[in-house]
Scaffold this active site. Sequence first.
Site, PDB file in Angstrom:
ATOM      1  N   LEU A  70      37.063  42.969  42.833  1.00 11.28           N
ATOM      2  CA  LEU A  70      37.598  44.332  42.781  1.00 11.28           C
ATOM      3  C   LEU A  70      36.455  45.348  42.740  1.00 11.28           C
ATOM      4  O   LEU A  70      35.312  44.992  42.466  1.00 11.28           O
ATOM      5  CB  LEU A  70      38.484  44.456  41.534  1.00 11.28           C
ATOM      6  CG  LEU A  70      39.767  43.610  41.602  1.00 11.28           C
ATOM      7  CD1 LEU A  70      40.364  43.399  40.223  1.00 11.28           C
ATOM      8  CD2 LEU A  70      40.772  44.269  42.541  1.00 11.28           C
ATOM      9  N   PRO A  71      36.744  46.626  42.980  1.00 10.20           N
ATOM     10  CA  PRO A  71      35.655  47.606  43.075  1.00 10.20           C
ATOM     11  C   PRO A  71      34.778  47.747  41.823  1.00 10.20           C
ATOM     12  O   PRO A  71      33.556  47.716  41.928  1.00 10.20           O
ATOM     13  CB  PRO A  71      36.392  48.909  43.382  1.00 10.20           C
ATOM     14  CG  PRO A  71      37.646  48.484  44.080  1.00 10.20           C
ATOM     15  CD  PRO A  71      38.040  47.192  43.415  1.00 10.20           C
ATOM     16  N   LYS A 179      22.572  41.640  38.852  1.00  6.69           N
ATOM     17  CA  LYS A 179      23.129  42.200  40.091  1.00  6.69           C
ATOM     18  C   LYS A 179      22.931  43.725  40.138  1.00  6.69           C
ATOM     19  O   LYS A 179      22.531  44.286  41.166  1.00  6.69           O
ATOM     20  CB  LYS A 179      24.621  41.853  40.173  1.00  6.69           C
ATOM     21  CG  LYS A 179      25.403  42.555  41.251  1.00  6.69           C
ATOM     22  CD  LYS A 179      24.972  42.155  42.658  1.00  6.69           C
ATOM     23  CE  LYS A 179      25.739  42.949  43.705  1.00  6.69           C
ATOM     24  NZ  LYS A 179      25.149  42.803  45.041  1.00  6.69           N
ATOM     25  N   LYS A 248      28.177  53.587  42.484  1.00  5.72           N
ATOM     26  CA  LYS A 248      28.633  52.945  41.233  1.00  5.72           C
ATOM     27  C   LYS A 248      27.573  51.969  40.716  1.00  5.72           C
ATOM     28  O   LYS A 248      27.255  51.930  39.535  1.00  5.72           O
ATOM     29  CB  LYS A 248      29.954  52.222  41.526  1.00  5.72           C
ATOM     30  CG  LYS A 248      30.492  51.370  40.430  1.00  5.72           C
ATOM     31  CD  LYS A 248      30.653  49.879  40.661  1.00  5.72           C
ATOM     32  CE  LYS A 248      30.563  49.260  41.972  1.00  5.72           C
ATOM     33  NZ  LYS A 248      30.673  47.826  42.068  1.00  5.72           N
TER      34      LYS A 248
HETATM   35  P1  NAD Z   1      36.627  46.895  49.087  1.00  5.67           P
HETATM   36  O1  NAD Z   1      36.872  48.288  48.659  1.00  5.67           O
HETATM   37  O2  NAD Z   1      36.574  46.565  50.535  1.00  5.67           O
HETATM   38  O3  NAD Z   1      37.726  45.928  48.431  1.00  5.67           O
HETATM   39  C1  NAD Z   1      38.263  46.093  47.155  1.00  5.67           C
HETATM   40  C2  NAD Z   1      39.724  45.680  47.238  1.00  5.67           C
HETATM   41  O4  NAD Z   1      40.298  45.782  45.937  1.00  5.67           O
HETATM   42  C3  NAD Z   1      40.555  46.591  48.161  1.00  5.67           C
HETATM   43  O5  NAD Z   1      41.216  45.801  49.131  1.00  5.67           O
HETATM   44  C4  NAD Z   1      41.544  47.269  47.211  1.00  5.67           C
HETATM   45  O6  NAD Z   1      42.823  47.492  47.793  1.00  5.67           O
HETATM   46  C5  NAD Z   1      41.620  46.237  46.095  1.00  5.67           C
HETATM   47  N1  NAD Z   1      42.088  46.791  44.826  1.00  5.67           N
HETATM   48  C6  NAD Z   1      41.696  47.913  44.201  1.00  5.67           C
HETATM   49  N2  NAD Z   1      42.343  48.038  43.019  1.00  5.67           N
HETATM   50  C7  NAD Z   1      43.147  46.959  42.909  1.00  5.67           C
HETATM   51  C8  NAD Z   1      44.042  46.510  41.916  1.00  5.67           C
HETATM   52  N3  NAD Z   1      44.255  47.192  40.780  1.00  5.67           N
HETATM   53  N4  NAD Z   1      44.712  45.341  42.105  1.00  5.67           N
HETATM   54  C9  NAD Z   1      44.508  44.639  43.255  1.00  5.67           C
HETATM   55  N5  NAD Z   1      43.678  45.010  44.248  1.00  5.67           N
HETATM   56  C10 NAD Z   1      42.996  46.156  44.063  1.00  5.67           C
HETATM   57  O7  NAD Z   1      35.294  46.451  48.349  1.00  5.67           O
HETATM   58  P2  NAD Z   1      34.313  45.245  48.731  1.00  5.67           P
HETATM   59  O8  NAD Z   1      33.268  45.779  49.632  1.00  5.67           O
HETATM   60  O9  NAD Z   1      35.108  44.052  49.095  1.00  5.67           O
HETATM   61  O10 NAD Z   1      33.609  45.021  47.299  1.00  5.67           O
HETATM   62  C11 NAD Z   1      34.246  44.345  46.229  1.00  5.67           C
HETATM   63  C12 NAD Z   1      33.220  44.167  45.109  1.00  5.67           C
HETATM   64  O11 NAD Z   1      32.102  43.435  45.624  1.00  5.67           O
HETATM   65  C13 NAD Z   1      32.638  45.491  44.575  1.00  5.67           C
HETATM   66  O12 NAD Z   1      32.410  45.375  43.202  1.00  5.67           O
HETATM   67  C14 NAD Z   1      31.334  45.634  45.349  1.00  5.67           C
HETATM   68  O13 NAD Z   1      30.403  46.451  44.641  1.00  5.67           O
HETATM   69  C15 NAD Z   1      30.911  44.194  45.474  1.00  5.67           C
HETATM   70  N6  NAD Z   1      30.052  43.872  46.619  1.00  5.67           N
HETATM   71  C16 NAD Z   1      30.290  44.396  47.873  1.00  5.67           C
HETATM   72  C17 NAD Z   1      29.443  44.046  48.928  1.00  5.67           C
HETATM   73  C18 NAD Z   1      29.659  44.566  50.337  1.00  5.67           C
HETATM   74  O14 NAD Z   1      28.742  44.412  51.168  1.00  5.67           O
HETATM   75  N7  NAD Z   1      30.794  45.179  50.674  1.00  5.67           N
HETATM   76  C19 NAD Z   1      28.372  43.168  48.709  1.00  5.67           C
HETATM   77  C20 NAD Z   1      28.182  42.635  47.443  1.00  5.67           C
HETATM   78  C21 NAD Z   1      29.022  42.998  46.405  1.00  5.67           C
END
Ligand code: NAD
Length: 299
Positions: A70-71, A179, A248
């Site tokens: 999740l975010p 991280k 964030k």
């Molecule tokens: P994203 O925004 O694409 O996905 C997050 C998902 O969570 C969305 O589909 C959203 O609908 C869902 N969501 C939000 N609130 C929710 C809830 N209450 N219940 C259920 N679903 C919910 O983000 P992402 O890029 O997949 O990143 C996810 C995590 O991984 C973050 O913490 C980010 O910092 C980390 N991350 C991302 C990357 C990247 O390259 N995108 C790399 C490493 C780490």
Amino acid sequence: MKPSDTKIAFVGLGLMGVPMAKNLLKAGFQIAGFDLNKEVAEKFSGEKGFHFVSSPEQAIQNANVTILMLPDSSIIDAVLWGSAGSAGIASKLSRNSYLIDMSSSSPISSKENNKKLDQLGVKFIDAPVSGGVKKAIDGSLAIIVGGTKEHFEEVQGLLECMGKSIVHVGDAGAAHAVKALNNYVSAAGLIAVSEALNAANKFGLDPHVVNKVFNASTGRNNTTENKVENFMLNDAFNSGFSLALMSKDVQIALSFIEGMNCYANLAKQCVITASEANEKLGKGADHTAMYDYVRSQAR
Ligand code: NAD
């Protein structure tokens, strides 16, 4: 932990969650998945072993592993402990099951979640990932793990379905600290490269050539090697990691460094720059659009 006796609940199927879940399916695991965005269910059409369910409560039924992708920590806490109008899943998680938070969360919140989940008989692991969407797709993420050694050894095989480098760094919360610090260092590199290439361009230099020089010199970093040509100088700005998430992450790192009473001058500046850029470029902007922001600020 074998696919035949492991049922996974996967909450958070965004840019990273979808390919990570698909790699677990490929390894033979059964997944009950949930995301607020119901459209993600289509991304799993034809995938064997996957069921999209309509709530986190349904996802965790009979699950012995719950993965959160999740975010941020405020959303993790709302899903676990509830928020206005909803109860949260923590008290309904099976005893002796694992809760693996693979999001980039706050280490302070994770330590707290570990303590509270432990009282409920649930084993907490923080396992944030690095490598982005590309590595999530090909299953070669770097996964940093926090938790007891015994718990780490139990989930290691499952994590290996999603990543190549799986490193246990310490107790619960330790991985989220590492991280956040990693992403601060990476963001500082991105901002520095954006400023340097923009100034070089204004001086009349070819930024492609300048970046080539960086890559053969001591300025080389992940931005110069992987982002400048693929996402920045071509104005694509579509790496798949949002500026909002980067903003964030640097905020988490700053709070952590300040919480340790350590010098944080550059981290403070990165937080200011990231949040100003995020505000100016708006929701949905990719973190590589930092170059666009820097360019727009030139006097
Ligand atoms: P994203 O925004 O694409 O996905 C997050 C998902 O969570 C969305 O589909 C959203 O609908 C869902 N969501 C939000 N609130 C929710 C809830 N209450 N219940 C259920 N679903 C919910 O983000 P992402 O890029 O997949 O990143 C996810 C995590 O991984 C973050 O913490 C980010 O910092 C980390 N991350 C991302 C990357 C990247 O390259 N995108 C790399 C490493 C780490």
